[in-house]
Design an enzyme around this catalytic site. Structure first.
Site, mmCIF file in Angstrom:
data_model
loop_
_atom_site.group_PDB
_atom_site.id
_atom_site.type_symbol
_atom_site.label_atom_id
_atom_site.label_comp_id
_atom_site.label_asym_id
_atom_site.label_seq_id
_atom_site.Cartn_x
_atom_site.Cartn_y
_atom_site.Cartn_z
ATOM 1 N N GLY A 1 0.780 -1.233 0.000
ATOM 2 C CA GLY A 1 0.000 0.000 0.000
ATOM 3 C C GLY A 1 0.808 1.278 0.000
ATOM 4 O O GLY A 1 0.344 2.295 0.506
ATOM 5 N N SER A 2 2.003 1.257 -0.624
ATOM 6 C CA SER A 2 2.762 2.507 -0.644
ATOM 7 C C SER A 2 2.067 3.558 -1.520
ATOM 8 O O SER A 2 2.156 4.756 -1.236
ATOM 9 C CB SER A 2 4.202 2.271 -1.107
ATOM 10 O OG SER A 2 4.262 1.955 -2.475
ATOM 11 N N ASN A 3 1.366 3.110 -2.560
ATOM 12 C CA ASN A 3 0.605 4.088 -3.356
ATOM 13 C C ASN A 3 -0.583 4.639 -2.577
ATOM 14 O O ASN A 3 -0.917 5.819 -2.700
ATOM 15 C CB ASN A 3 0.138 3.458 -4.673
ATOM 16 C CG ASN A 3 1.222 3.504 -5.734
ATOM 17 O OD1 ASN A 3 1.534 4.562 -6.261
ATOM 18 N ND2 ASN A 3 1.816 2.356 -6.025
ATOM 19 N N LEU B 1 -4.885 -6.977 -7.100
ATOM 20 C CA LEU B 1 -4.535 -8.041 -8.045
ATOM 21 C C LEU B 1 -5.735 -8.751 -8.652
ATOM 22 O O LEU B 1 -5.561 -9.603 -9.524
ATOM 23 C CB LEU B 1 -3.615 -9.065 -7.363
ATOM 24 C CG LEU B 1 -2.271 -8.496 -6.910
ATOM 25 C CD1 LEU B 1 -1.430 -9.568 -6.228
ATOM 26 C CD2 LEU B 1 -1.509 -7.905 -8.094
ATOM 27 N N ILE C 1 -11.984 -6.401 -11.396
ATOM 28 C CA ILE C 1 -13.190 -5.787 -10.836
ATOM 29 C C ILE C 1 -14.395 -6.432 -11.528
ATOM 30 O O ILE C 1 -14.451 -6.492 -12.760
ATOM 31 C CB ILE C 1 -13.183 -4.263 -11.093
ATOM 32 C CG1 ILE C 1 -11.922 -3.631 -10.488
ATOM 33 C CG2 ILE C 1 -14.433 -3.610 -10.526
ATOM 34 C CD1 ILE C 1 -11.775 -3.820 -9.000
ATOM 35 N N HIS D 1 -0.168 1.471 -13.108
ATOM 36 C CA HIS D 1 0.592 0.287 -13.539
ATOM 37 C C HIS D 1 2.045 0.703 -13.763
ATOM 38 O O HIS D 1 2.299 1.757 -14.361
ATOM 39 C CB HIS D 1 -0.009 -0.286 -14.832
ATOM 40 C CG HIS D 1 0.657 -1.556 -15.247
ATOM 41 N ND1 HIS D 1 0.348 -2.782 -14.690
ATOM 42 C CD2 HIS D 1 1.652 -1.786 -16.143
ATOM 43 C CE1 HIS D 1 1.112 -3.717 -15.230
ATOM 44 N NE2 HIS D 1 1.912 -3.138 -16.115
ATOM 45 N N ASP E 1 -5.412 -4.043 -17.133
ATOM 46 C CA ASP E 1 -4.483 -3.050 -17.689
ATOM 47 C C ASP E 1 -4.870 -2.539 -19.080
ATOM 48 O O ASP E 1 -3.999 -2.181 -19.869
ATOM 49 C CB ASP E 1 -3.050 -3.631 -17.752
ATOM 50 C CG ASP E 1 -2.565 -4.086 -16.391
ATOM 51 O OD1 ASP E 1 -2.964 -3.470 -15.382
ATOM 52 O OD2 ASP E 1 -1.789 -5.059 -16.334
ATOM 53 N N GLU F 1 5.495 6.650 -9.565
ATOM 54 C CA GLU F 1 4.095 6.307 -9.255
ATOM 55 C C GLU F 1 3.574 7.185 -8.125
ATOM 56 O O GLU F 1 2.446 7.687 -8.163
ATOM 57 C CB GLU F 1 3.981 4.843 -8.825
ATOM 58 C CG GLU F 1 4.209 3.840 -9.930
ATOM 59 C CD GLU F 1 4.007 2.422 -9.436
ATOM 60 O OE1 GLU F 1 2.953 2.122 -8.854
ATOM 61 O OE2 GLU F 1 4.931 1.596 -9.624
HETATM 62 C C1 GRF Z 1 2.706 -0.764 -7.781
HETATM 63 O O1 GRF Z 1 3.881 -0.939 -8.518
HETATM 64 C C2 GRF Z 1 1.542 -0.530 -8.718
HETATM 65 O O2 GRF Z 1 1.904 0.100 -9.900
HETATM 66 C C3 GRF Z 1 1.102 -1.910 -9.032
HETATM 67 O O3 GRF Z 1 1.292 -2.633 -7.846
HETATM 68 C C4 GRF Z 1 2.298 -2.018 -7.043
HETATM 69 C C5 GRF Z 1 1.684 -1.743 -5.705
HETATM 70 O O4 GRF Z 1 2.601 -1.274 -4.779
HETATM 71 N N1 GRF Z 1 -0.240 -1.928 -9.575
HETATM 72 P P1 GRF Z 1 2.100 -0.684 -3.392
HETATM 73 O O5 GRF Z 1 1.283 -1.772 -2.716
HETATM 74 O O6 GRF Z 1 1.297 0.535 -3.667
HETATM 75 O O7 GRF Z 1 3.348 -0.394 -2.629
#
Ligand code: GRF
Length: 234
Positions: free
Chosen positions: A13-15, A89, A92, A108, A149, A178
């Site tokens: 969940g870093s994003n 992953l 939907i 992505h 994608d 990202e």
């Molecule tokens: C990221 O590289 C995103 O582009 C992909 O999955 C990864 C998720 O990373 N869809 P995080 O869980 O947000 O760290």
């Protein structure tokens, strides 16, 4: 009224964190609020991040009859307007895709349509990029449809591949981008600044606001964050 956003994540969940942090920085100017974090995995780090920020959490049902709720029920219960996938992953379900056309986004870690599709996630993407010998990869933020994608592209940003890279070093360079691109795209969609309709009109075939004048080279330029913000107008 600000849009109510659900973030779906299967991993660390870093994003998600980047979105939360960016919205804190934007304060009252943010286009939405993350009101739900949901995952197909009870152990996902993203759920722990949600807990720390006092955001509602849920595990999405895998099979009818288990303890968890299915995605459509969660979305209705939390009155969700926009769904942001962040390392989620699973596909939907079609009814949700239909109901949320133009309101589901994903990030992505490659320049789609290259190195995307079923099975292309995590370090597999970066290993494939290196194996192919391409010199430029990048980040794609796109609307989500019912295939992995494939939805209409909102924004892409290039990232160089160096001869010395392995999947880990490349993943880190891409992830940094990202974290700069995706929160701004989520904010733009939540605020209605980027829609399926405007997406097509901006620059044409599906790519919005990639302004070549803001070059990334050299990539580790301290102006990277500034350039991405400028390109997205926020
Ligand atoms: C990221 O590289 C995103 O582009 C992909 O999955 C990864 C998720 O990373 N869809 P995080 O869980 O947000 O760290």
């Amino acid at each position: 009224m600000r849009a109510r956003i659900a973030v779906l994540a299967s991993g660390g969940g870093s994003n998600l964190q980047a979105i939360i942090d960016h919205f804190i920085t934007l304060g009252e100017r943010r286009g939405g609020d993350v009101v739900l974090v949901a995952s197909d995995r009870a152990s996902a780090g993203a759920l722990e991040r949600a807990r720390r920020h006092d955001i509602a959490r849920a595990v999405i049902s895998e099979t009818p009859g288990d303890d968890a709720a299915p995605l459509d029920v969660l979305i209705a219960d939390h009155e969700i307007d926009v769904i942001a996938l962040a390392g989620y992953l699973r596909l939907i379900p079609a009814p949700v895709v239909d109901a949320f056309e133009g309101r589901i986004v994903n990030v992505h870690p490659s320049l789609l349509p290259a190195f995307g599709g079923p099975g292309m996630y995590g370090q597999r993407v970066h290993r494939a990029v290196i194996a192919a010998g391409v010199r430029v990869t990048g980040v794609t933020a796109h609307f989500v449809d019912d295939e992995y994608d494939r939805g209409r592209i909102i924004m892409q940003w290039p990232v160089p591949v160096f001869a010395s890279d392995d999947a880990g070093t490349l993943a880190a360079r891409v992830l940094r981008v990202e974290h700069l691109v995706y929160p701004r795209v989520v904010d733009a969609v939540a605020a209605g600044r980027t829609t399926l309709e405007t997406c097509g009109e901006a620059i044409g075939p599906g790519i919005v606001d990639v302004r070549p004048s803001f070059t990334l080279l050299p990539h580790e330029d301290s102006r990277l964050a500034e350039n991405i913000a400028l390109a997205l107008g926020c």
